[in-house]
Write a protein that holds these residues in place. Structure first.
Motif, PDB file in Angstrom:
ATOM      1  N   VAL A  13       0.839  -1.198   0.000  1.00  0.00           N
ATOM      2  CA  VAL A  13       0.000   0.000   0.000  1.00  0.00           C
ATOM      3  C   VAL A  13       0.872   1.245   0.000  1.00  0.00           C
ATOM      4  O   VAL A  13       0.608   2.220  -0.703  1.00  0.00           O
ATOM      5  N   LEU A  20       1.666   6.962  -6.453  1.00  0.00           N
ATOM      6  CA  LEU A  20       0.578   7.863  -6.818  1.00  0.00           C
ATOM      7  C   LEU A  20       0.990   9.325  -6.571  1.00  0.00           C
ATOM      8  O   LEU A  20       0.761  10.207  -7.404  1.00  0.00           O
ATOM      9  N   ALA A  23       3.595  10.357  -9.115  1.00  0.00           N
ATOM     10  CA  ALA A  23       2.983  10.482 -10.436  1.00  0.00           C
ATOM     11  C   ALA A  23       2.157  11.761 -10.512  1.00  0.00           C
ATOM     12  O   ALA A  23       2.246  12.510 -11.497  1.00  0.00           O
ATOM     13  N   GLY A  24       1.369  12.040  -9.474  1.00  0.00           N
ATOM     14  CA  GLY A  24       0.541  13.245  -9.472  1.00  0.00           C
ATOM     15  C   GLY A  24       1.393  14.496  -9.555  1.00  0.00           C
ATOM     16  O   GLY A  24       1.103  15.428 -10.314  1.00  0.00           O
ATOM     17  N   LEU A  27       2.998  14.834 -12.954  1.00  0.00           N
ATOM     18  CA  LEU A  27       1.986  15.184 -13.951  1.00  0.00           C
ATOM     19  C   LEU A  27       1.657  16.676 -13.882  1.00  0.00           C
ATOM     20  O   LEU A  27       1.591  17.367 -14.903  1.00  0.00           O
ATOM     21  N   PHE A  28       1.467  17.179 -12.656  1.00  0.00           N
ATOM     22  CA  PHE A  28       1.157  18.609 -12.478  1.00  0.00           C
ATOM     23  C   PHE A  28       2.246  19.455 -13.150  1.00  0.00           C
ATOM     24  O   PHE A  28       1.961  20.358 -13.930  1.00  0.00           O
ATOM     25  N   VAL A  31       2.490  19.114 -17.002  1.00  0.00           N
ATOM     26  CA  VAL A  31       1.454  19.822 -17.756  1.00  0.00           C
ATOM     27  C   VAL A  31       1.725  21.326 -17.719  1.00  0.00           C
ATOM     28  O   VAL A  31       1.557  22.039 -18.702  1.00  0.00           O
ATOM     29  N   PHE A  32       2.187  21.818 -16.573  1.00  0.00           N
ATOM     30  CA  PHE A  32       2.386  23.258 -16.347  1.00  0.00           C
ATOM     31  C   PHE A  32       3.598  23.774 -17.138  1.00  0.00           C
ATOM     32  O   PHE A  32       3.504  24.761 -17.877  1.00  0.00           O
ATOM     33  N   ALA A  58       2.924  26.607  -7.007  1.00  0.00           N
ATOM     34  CA  ALA A  58       1.510  26.251  -7.106  1.00  0.00           C
ATOM     35  C   ALA A  58       1.320  24.789  -6.725  1.00  0.00           C
ATOM     36  O   ALA A  58       0.365  24.428  -6.016  1.00  0.00           O
ATOM     37  N   VAL A  62      -1.100  23.267  -3.744  1.00  0.00           N
ATOM     38  CA  VAL A  62      -2.169  22.290  -3.984  1.00  0.00           C
ATOM     39  C   VAL A  62      -1.937  21.061  -3.102  1.00  0.00           C
ATOM     40  O   VAL A  62      -2.864  20.550  -2.452  1.00  0.00           O
ATOM     41  N   ILE A  66      -4.370  19.520  -0.121  1.00  0.00           N
ATOM     42  CA  ILE A  66      -4.918  18.151  -0.109  1.00  0.00           C
ATOM     43  C   ILE A  66      -4.554  17.465   1.215  1.00  0.00           C
ATOM     44  O   ILE A  66      -5.400  16.830   1.851  1.00  0.00           O
ATOM     45  N   LEU A  83      -6.022   7.285   2.785  1.00  0.00           N
ATOM     46  CA  LEU A  83      -5.212   8.448   2.395  1.00  0.00           C
ATOM     47  C   LEU A  83      -4.398   8.959   3.581  1.00  0.00           C
ATOM     48  O   LEU A  83      -3.348   9.569   3.431  1.00  0.00           O
TER      49      LEU A  83
ATOM     50  N   GLY B   9      -3.307  -0.890   6.636  1.00  0.00           N
ATOM     51  CA  GLY B   9      -2.313  -0.638   5.595  1.00  0.00           C
ATOM     52  C   GLY B   9      -1.529  -1.861   5.169  1.00  0.00           C
ATOM     53  O   GLY B   9      -1.277  -2.057   3.993  1.00  0.00           O
ATOM     54  N   ILE B  29      -4.977  12.040  -9.614  1.00  0.00           N
ATOM     55  CA  ILE B  29      -4.173  12.150 -10.833  1.00  0.00           C
ATOM     56  C   ILE B  29      -4.846  13.120 -11.814  1.00  0.00           C
ATOM     57  O   ILE B  29      -4.211  14.034 -12.361  1.00  0.00           O
ATOM     58  N   ALA B  32      -4.542  16.657 -10.553  1.00  0.00           N
ATOM     59  CA  ALA B  32      -3.199  17.210 -10.743  1.00  0.00           C
ATOM     60  C   ALA B  32      -3.054  17.749 -12.157  1.00  0.00           C
ATOM     61  O   ALA B  32      -2.557  18.862 -12.370  1.00  0.00           O
ATOM     62  N   ALA B  33      -3.519  16.972 -13.133  1.00  0.00           N
ATOM     63  CA  ALA B  33      -3.387  17.396 -14.527  1.00  0.00           C
ATOM     64  C   ALA B  33      -4.229  18.642 -14.786  1.00  0.00           C
ATOM     65  O   ALA B  33      -3.754  19.620 -15.387  1.00  0.00           O
ATOM     66  N   GLY B  36      -2.727  21.686 -12.886  1.00  0.00           N
ATOM     67  CA  GLY B  36      -1.462  22.079 -13.525  1.00  0.00           C
ATOM     68  C   GLY B  36      -1.734  22.872 -14.788  1.00  0.00           C
ATOM     69  O   GLY B  36      -1.134  23.921 -15.035  1.00  0.00           O
ATOM     70  N   ILE B  39      -3.660  26.390 -13.875  1.00  0.00           N
ATOM     71  CA  ILE B  39      -2.813  27.433 -13.275  1.00  0.00           C
ATOM     72  C   ILE B  39      -1.727  27.849 -14.267  1.00  0.00           C
ATOM     73  O   ILE B  39      -1.416  29.031 -14.417  1.00  0.00           O
ATOM     74  N   GLY B  40      -1.154  26.869 -14.959  1.00  0.00           N
ATOM     75  CA  GLY B  40      -0.115  27.181 -15.938  1.00  0.00           C
ATOM     76  C   GLY B  40      -0.644  28.065 -17.051  1.00  0.00           C
ATOM     77  O   GLY B  40       0.040  28.943 -17.577  1.00  0.00           O
TER      78      GLY B  40
END
Ligand code: FES
Lengths: 354, 251
Positions: A13, A20, A23-24, A27-28, A31-32, A58, A62, A66, A83, B9, B29, B32-33, B36, B39-40
């Motif tokens: 886990v 995760l 990856a998040g 990805l942010f 993309v930015f 930024a 974020v 979270i 989480l 867990g 996920i 996030a995309a 991103g 804001i970008g």
């Protein structure tokens, strides 16, 4: 009864959780960062250093939002508990992202000057008396220092070393840090932006964090207070009626000293232990009995409900309480036994069981 | 309490929770995309100022004038800089050119470096030492400044170098500390007027009576303000002698 016990170490886990997170985050940023100036309608690109500072800043905001939403969400709906499980890794990653933001700012806005960049970050703007033009960098520095302290003391070693109450208190620093971050953004980036998207996102996330905390606090208040019917004998506190008890689960009550007790029904017998897990003060009474052991809902530490001890080879101990039945009312002695003290469980008489 | 699945867990994830965890993962996920991108995408245009490295090194000759920060009225231009242009001068990074120009007031000098340009605003970042600025032979006199009267203007105080393209964006509150450092370092401050003044959007600023700008203005840098002062034209550059007492921060 077989006891299979694994502590909070690396497991599947955790790997998935961290994968995760990474990856998040990637990805942010992915993309930015590469958005070309044409896509933004700009004649020339924003400096790469400034784009980096913005993207990492930024992203850290974020992430922090979270992280702070997870706690109250898990109280409102226990399906969110997974989480919470590895939230410390989330925090450490956030600290690294925030540090990267600071690195780009320091080596761009504060570089190239005859003044040393570290000194300049505090001396270049000293208009503390005004809201517009306030040295918002200082708020960011404060938040970053908090995050660094929290990340540095996030390991279980520190939890042991400082003790759970002190450690938890220290980690409450996350709240002033978050407030400082919101101020840092509101008095900095948002003041020099004409496009309002980021302002809306900032408002949405920060109000979300505040709103969820409020909702969780309200929910805790609305849940019935067992002390509403206090017992005449002040030495013993009433927790609930036997009919409230369910096999494998607990009822929680607050004691006069502010601590909470969790009263479990296990194999038809009543036992009372402290509600605070020895690991990170997780709410044991919100967990349940798994394989004959009370299992903490946060990271799965386990205790024998009859003596407050973790099964060998583990050595965690929590305080126990004496329990008694007055008619159908369950009462506990509010004076806690030293951690790990065995207390004979009180059998539910056939008559009392419903 | 109900028979809700219970997450531990280190144990296998209960089947009923798998779905929720999958959903939460997808949300994180996807979020996030989306964030991103949103804001970008919401970044303001940083303007078209830039270091003109594409022009190559520019070497020009002209008369130095201290206002008190140095400008050069170009007499012998280069490929990209015309005779008659007035250039603000700066050193490397956040260093002004005053130390090198102080002894050259009213004299002919040769300046060499890279041009920064944004709209009508020109600045030359000098090369190091005497290669960047040195006395030169020839005749030239400082053009007589033309007094344009007392003006009240609204706009923003910036440092002339970042604004001209050393940083993009080189203005606004995020950039405020950087602008202060530039101005402290001797980079000419510039006022970006919201309304064109005598056809120009950018004015170089000095203190009253061409004195150095007092420290009091640091509190007003990068804010939307109004202020008053005497305006004059030096070559093709507008210079505004800003009176700090008249500064008002506008909403
Ligand atoms: S297992 Fe971590 S708080 Fe209980």
């Amino acid at each position: 009864m077989s006891v299979k016990y694994t502590p909070v170490q690396w497991n599947r886990v955790k790997y998935c959780y961290d994968a995760l997170l990474v990856a998040g985050t990637i990805l942010f940023l992915a993309v930015f960062l590469p958005l070309p100036p044409e896509a933004l309608g700009h004649t020339r690109p924003v400096d790469p250093q400034i784009t980096n500072a913005r993207a990492f800043g930024a992203c850290a905001f974020v992430m922090l939002s979270i992280i702070l939403m997870i706690g109250p969400l898990a109280r409102l709906d226990d399906r969110v508990l997974p989480l919470l499980y590895n939230r410390r890794h989330f925090g450490v990653l956030t600290c690294l992202v925030a540090l990267t933001h600071a690195y780009f700012v320091l080596n761009w806005y504060f570089a190239f000057s005859p003044t040393d960049k570290w000194a300049a970050s505090l001396s270049a703007n000293t208009s503390y008396g005004q809201a517009l033009g306030f040295p918002f960098e200082t708020l960011g520095i404060f938040a970053l220092l908090c995050l660094l302290v929290l990340a540095a003391t996030s390991h279980d070693f520190w939890l042991k070393f400082l003790g759970a109450p002190l450690w938890k208190g220290l980690h409450m620093l996350i709240y002033p840090a978050y407030a400082a971050v919101v101020g840092h953004i509101a008095l900095g980036a948002l003041q020099s932006q004409e496009v309002t998207t980021f302002a809306w996102i900032t408002a949405f996330l920060s109000l979300g964090v505040a709103g969820l905390h409020l909702a969780a606090a309200l929910q805790a208040r609305m849940s019935p207070d067992p002390q509403a019917h206090a017992v005449p004998d002040p030495a013993w506190r009433e927790v609930c009626d036997v009919t409230d008890l369910r096999e494998g689960f607990a009822q929680i009550a607050q004691l006069p000293d502010g601590k909470r007790v969790a009263v479990f029904l296990h194999e038809g017998q009543i036992s009372a232990i402290s509600n605070a897990c020895a690991h990170q003060n997780g709410p044991l009474g919100e967990g349940r009995i798994v394989n004959c052991l009370v299992t903490c809902p946060w990271h799965g530490f386990q205790y024998d409900v009859r003596n407050g001890q973790s099964p060998a080879p583990f050595t965690e101990k929590i305080p126990t309480y004496r329990v008694r039945l007055k008619g159908s009312r369950v009462q506990v002695d509010p004076v806690a036994n030293p951690p790990g003290t065995p207390v004979p469980p009180v059998p539910l008489s056939k008559a009392a069981r419903v | 309490m109900s028979e809700k699945p219970f997450f531990i867990g280190y144990a296998a994830v209960p089947t009923a929770l798998r779905f929720v965890m999958g959903l939460v993962s997808a949300l994180l996920i996807g979020g996030a995309a989306v964030l991103g991108y949103a804001i970008g995408h919401a970044q303001d245009d940083p303007g078209d100022g830039a270091f003109r490295f594409d022009y190559g090194r520019q070497t020009v000759t002209g008369v130095i004038e201290l206002t008190p920060l140095p400008v050069m009225h170009v007499i012998e231009g280069s490929e990209q800089i015309a005779a008659g242009d007035t250039l603000m001068l700066s050193g490397a990074g956040k260093n002004g050119a005053l130390p090198r120009a102080a002894a050259l007031d009213g004299q002919m000098a040769q300046a060499s470096g890279v041009l920064l340009q944004r709209g009508e605003i020109d600045m030359l970042q000098l090369r190091g030492g005497r290669n960047g600025l040195q006395a030169a032979a020839g005749d030239g006199t400082t053009p007589a400044p033309v007094d344009l009267g007392h003006w009240k203007l609204a706009g923003e105080i910036c440092d002339g170098k970042c604004l001209a393209g050393a940083m993009r964006p080189g203005r606004g509150i995020s950039h405020r500390a950087c602008a202060n450092l530039c101005i402290q370092g001797g980079i000419p401050p510039v006022f970006v007027s919201t309304q064109p003044v005598e056809g120009e959007e950018f004015l170089m600023i000095t203190g009253p009576g061409f004195s150095p700008l007092p420290e009091a203005i640091y509190d007003a840098v990068a804010l939307y303000i109004s202020a008053e002062g005497q305006l004059s034209r030096h070559g093709d550059l507008l210079v505004w002698a800003l009176e700090p007492d008249t500064i008002e921060v506008l909403p």
